[in-house]
Scaffold this motif. Structure first.
Motif, PDB file in Angstrom:
ATOM      1  N   ASP A  48     -15.318  79.733  56.872  1.00 39.80           N
ATOM      2  CA  ASP A  48     -14.460  79.281  55.731  1.00 39.80           C
ATOM      3  C   ASP A  48     -14.899  78.131  55.827  1.00 39.80           C
ATOM      4  O   ASP A  48     -15.830  77.221  56.455  1.00 39.80           O
ATOM      5  CB  ASP A  48     -12.927  78.959  56.853  1.00 39.80           C
ATOM      6  CG  ASP A  48     -11.547  80.456  56.806  1.00 39.80           C
ATOM      7  OD1 ASP A  48     -12.623  81.742  55.849  1.00 39.80           O
ATOM      8  OD2 ASP A  48     -11.036  80.717  56.985  1.00 39.80           O
ATOM      9  N   GLU A  49     -14.780  77.670  54.429  1.00 38.62           N
ATOM     10  CA  GLU A  49     -14.747  75.933  54.486  1.00 38.62           C
ATOM     11  C   GLU A  49     -13.989  75.271  55.164  1.00 38.62           C
ATOM     12  O   GLU A  49     -13.285  75.038  54.443  1.00 38.62           O
ATOM     13  CB  GLU A  49     -16.005  75.686  53.274  1.00 38.62           C
ATOM     14  CG  GLU A  49     -16.547  76.217  51.890  1.00 38.62           C
ATOM     15  CD  GLU A  49     -15.857  76.249  50.517  1.00 38.62           C
ATOM     16  OE1 GLU A  49     -15.529  75.566  50.068  1.00 38.62           O
ATOM     17  OE2 GLU A  49     -17.521  76.723  49.961  1.00 38.62           O
ATOM     18  N   VAL A  52     -16.207  68.648  54.757  1.00 37.76           N
ATOM     19  CA  VAL A  52     -17.019  68.304  53.430  1.00 37.76           C
ATOM     20  C   VAL A  52     -17.729  67.011  53.329  1.00 37.76           C
ATOM     21  O   VAL A  52     -16.945  66.197  54.094  1.00 37.76           O
ATOM     22  CB  VAL A  52     -15.513  68.018  51.523  1.00 37.76           C
ATOM     23  CG1 VAL A  52     -16.581  67.808  50.910  1.00 37.76           C
ATOM     24  CG2 VAL A  52     -15.465  69.197  51.452  1.00 37.76           C
ATOM     25  N   ASP A  61     -20.122  71.701  52.377  1.00 39.92           N
ATOM     26  CA  ASP A  61     -19.689  72.197  52.797  1.00 39.92           C
ATOM     27  C   ASP A  61     -19.360  72.829  54.738  1.00 39.92           C
ATOM     28  O   ASP A  61     -20.784  73.461  54.768  1.00 39.92           O
ATOM     29  CB  ASP A  61     -19.236  73.427  51.925  1.00 39.92           C
ATOM     30  CG  ASP A  61     -18.456  73.003  51.195  1.00 39.92           C
ATOM     31  OD1 ASP A  61     -17.730  72.366  51.449  1.00 39.92           O
ATOM     32  OD2 ASP A  61     -18.555  74.032  50.153  1.00 39.92           O
ATOM     33  N   LEU A  63     -18.691  75.419  57.293  1.00 43.38           N
ATOM     34  CA  LEU A  63     -18.497  76.077  57.673  1.00 43.38           C
ATOM     35  C   LEU A  63     -17.503  76.789  58.971  1.00 43.38           C
ATOM     36  O   LEU A  63     -18.595  75.698  59.908  1.00 43.38           O
ATOM     37  CB  LEU A  63     -19.065  77.797  57.238  1.00 43.38           C
ATOM     38  CG  LEU A  63     -19.787  77.308  55.932  1.00 43.38           C
ATOM     39  CD1 LEU A  63     -20.824  78.287  55.291  1.00 43.38           C
ATOM     40  CD2 LEU A  63     -19.368  77.440  54.504  1.00 43.38           C
TER      41      LEU A  63
END
Length: 119
Positions: A48-49, A52, A61, A63
């Motif tokens: 999942d990101e 940022v 991004d 993760l």
């Protein structure tokens, strides 16, 4: 410390996993000017990101390296994103994860394997 192919490091601290980016990643990014962190209590799945990062060169991004729940975030990076360049493998961690099973970290690279990976 363990490492991912996405240039993240993971360190177990008590019952939490601290996550940040490696010195190699910080060098590649250049001067970091903005960091957006997730909210504590957020449940994340591997890849999942989660974070940022914007630098003078690019936006990237971070993760989630494993499944878990965000237990804590490093708010200091929001006010001073340059810390990522100053101390990427120390004070500039991004978040701490609560995970079910620490043995999932065994699948990640150790220091020697990561050094070989970045060549």
């Amino acid at each position: 410390m363990k490492f991912t192919e996405e240039h993240e490091w993971l360190r177990v601290e008590d019952d939490l996993v601290v996550v940040g980016i490696t010195s190699h990643a910080a060098e590649q990014l250049g001067d970091v000017v903005f960091v957006e962190l997730p909210e504590a209590g957020t449940t994340v799945s591997k890849d999942d990101e989660v974070v940022v990062i914007e630098s003078v060169k690019a936006a990237s991004d971070i993760l989630a390296p494993v499944d878990g729940e965000i237990a804590e975030v490093n708010e200091a990076l929001v006010d001073d994103p340059g810390k990522v360049n100053e101390d990427p493998e120390g004070d500039a961690w991004f978040f701490k994860l609560k995970i079910e099973d620490l043995s999932v970290l065994d699948e990640l690279m150790d220091d020697a394997a990561y050094k070989k990976f970045v060549g």
